[in-house]
Design an enzyme around this catalytic site. Structure first.
Site, PDB file in Angstrom:
ATOM      1  CG  HIS A  73      -1.979   1.019   1.237  1.00 54.69           C
ATOM      2  ND1 HIS A  73      -3.217   0.807   1.818  1.00 54.69           N
ATOM      3  CD2 HIS A  73      -2.009   2.275   0.743  1.00 54.69           C
ATOM      4  CE1 HIS A  73      -3.947   1.901   1.677  1.00 54.69           C
ATOM      5  NE2 HIS A  73      -3.240   2.814   1.036  1.00 54.69           N
ATOM      6  CG  ASP A  94      -1.949   5.138   3.159  1.00 54.41           C
ATOM      7  OD1 ASP A  94      -1.980   5.295   1.925  1.00 54.41           O
ATOM      8  OD2 ASP A  94      -2.896   5.455   3.905  1.00 54.41           O
TER       9      ASP A  94
HETATM   10 ZN   LIG Z   1      -3.803   4.742   0.885  1.00 57.60          ZN
END
Ligand SMILES: [Zn+2]
Length: 388
Positions: free
Chosen positions: A62, A283
């Protein structure tokens, strides 16, 4: 050509091997043994990393960008620079992760990323660069209520037809899908994506517990950035997090930057998912590795100051790197470096069905590895046996 690598120890990562000898041929691990048991083969160059530890290269399933580049906007020629940035932080493979954006822009981005994935299998003689191994669709099938910074105008009701258009644009390279199971149509898309061997991950969701159970029955087996963009846990009405933490067949990922989730709750998460099913993600967005300022996350404008990336007051991805996530795990919990490494290597590979080739160092796996100091600092990253 054959090369052998040695160091103080090796994490496979389930086992620890002292004085390892890793023989690499044509980008793959040809043999692993302890040094006293096997001398270096005569036709083989030996690379000695001294006191360090060899571990599988980190996988980030991610990640949206870094080094000023956004995966939805970068050109095919720019992406290797992103891969080089990741490799400095120990990452050898990643899933380029989309955000909710205009559908036509998304299809165009997916075609570009499919090109990059297909090109990355060719040998690159230069600097080590993490390889794009697949695509993670984070959206557009997300909950309005738990959308975070994903633009509301680009959220889409899940249908198999739209999923198939995304799949076709990506030429089948979609390996992961984050979806809110409570939206009408989601369970059908979960079932269809699972049939295509996509790792379906529930997230950006306001689901009550029964819907989370339905999602698992339909094929969901993972959860996206646990606690963030999820209905909060209530001890009498646990909702989606109750299922994610208590279901021992589910893996789940978490952002361990100390900002997205408090260190104490990170520890609770690690205790409940265990060293087999806890997965670290970053992320990370394009500002990662860059000075404070204004950056893009797909179509979203993000302001970065003091390690926080925000858009309209909400956290908008992170500026975390995977090596720091691994070290944070050892700081926030009593986990060893070996277990923290596992959460960044074998566990994500298992979650997405890539552990035959990536995320562990065994005979036949890709010669993708990281050389770590005792504190977990990245000394060297090797991709496909290259870059030492
Ligand atoms: Zn994300």
């Amino acid at each position: 050509m054959k090369t052998a690598f040695t160091a103080r120890r090796l994490y496979t990562p389930t086992e620890e091997l002292p004085n390892p000898l890793v023989v690499v041929e044509d980008g793959r691990v040809a043999r692993i043994s302890s040094r006293p048991a096997a001398a270096t083969p005569a036709d083989t160059a030996l690379v000695d990393f001294g006191d360090a530890t060899i571990a599988p290269g980190f996988l980030d399933i991610h990640v949206h960008g870094g080094a000023g580049l956004d995966v939805m906007r970068a050109s095919l020629s720019e992406l290797p620079r992103f891969g080089q940035f990741l490799s400095v932080h120990g990452v050898t493979g990643y899933f380029a992760t989309t955000v909710a954006a205009e559908l036509d822009a998304t299809y165009a981005a997916l075609e570009r990323l499919a090109n990059a994935i297909e090109k990355s299998t060719q040998p690159n003689g230069g600097k080590p660069a993490a390889r794009p191994l697949g695509i993670h669709l984070e959206g557009p099938f997300l909950s309005h209520k738990r959308r975070g910074v994903h633009p509301p105008e680009y959220l889409v009701k899940p249908t198999i037809s739209i999923f198939d258009k995304l799949w076709q644009a990506a030429r089948g390279h979609v390996r992961m899908l984050t979806i809110a199971p409570e939206i009408p149509g989601a369970l059908e898309v979960i079932a269809e994506a699972s049939r295509r061997n996509v790792c379906v991950s529930i997230g950006h969701s306001d689901a009550e517990l029964p819907i989370a159970l339905e999602a698992v029955k339909a094929g969901a087996r993972h959860a996206t950035h646990t606690f963030n963009a999820m209905r909060p846990l209530d001890h009498r009405n646990p909702g989606i997090i109750g299922e994610v933490l208590s279901n021992d067949s589910m893996s789940a990922d978490i952002i361990v930057d100390g900002i997205h989730v408090s260190p104490e709750v990170v520890k609770v998460f690690l205790q409940s998912k265990g060293p087999e099913r806890a997965v670290l993600i970053t992320d990370a967005m394009s500002a990662t590795g860059m000075p404070d300022g204004r950056y893009q996350l797909g179509p979203i404008q993000v302001d970065v100051a003091d390690g926080r990336a925000t858009a309209n007051g909400s956290l908008a991805g992170s500026v975390l790197t995977m090596d720091r996530a691994v070290r944070n795990v050892t700081k926030f919990s009593n986990w060893t470096l070996k277990d923290a490494v596992r959460a960044a290597t074998l566990n994500p590979a298992d979650a997405v069905g890539l552990s035959g080739t990536y995320g562990q160092l065994v005979v036949g796996s890709a010669a993708d590895f990281v050389v770590l100091s005792p504190e977990g600092g990245v000394l060297k990253t090797v991709v496909g046996g290259q870059g030492f």
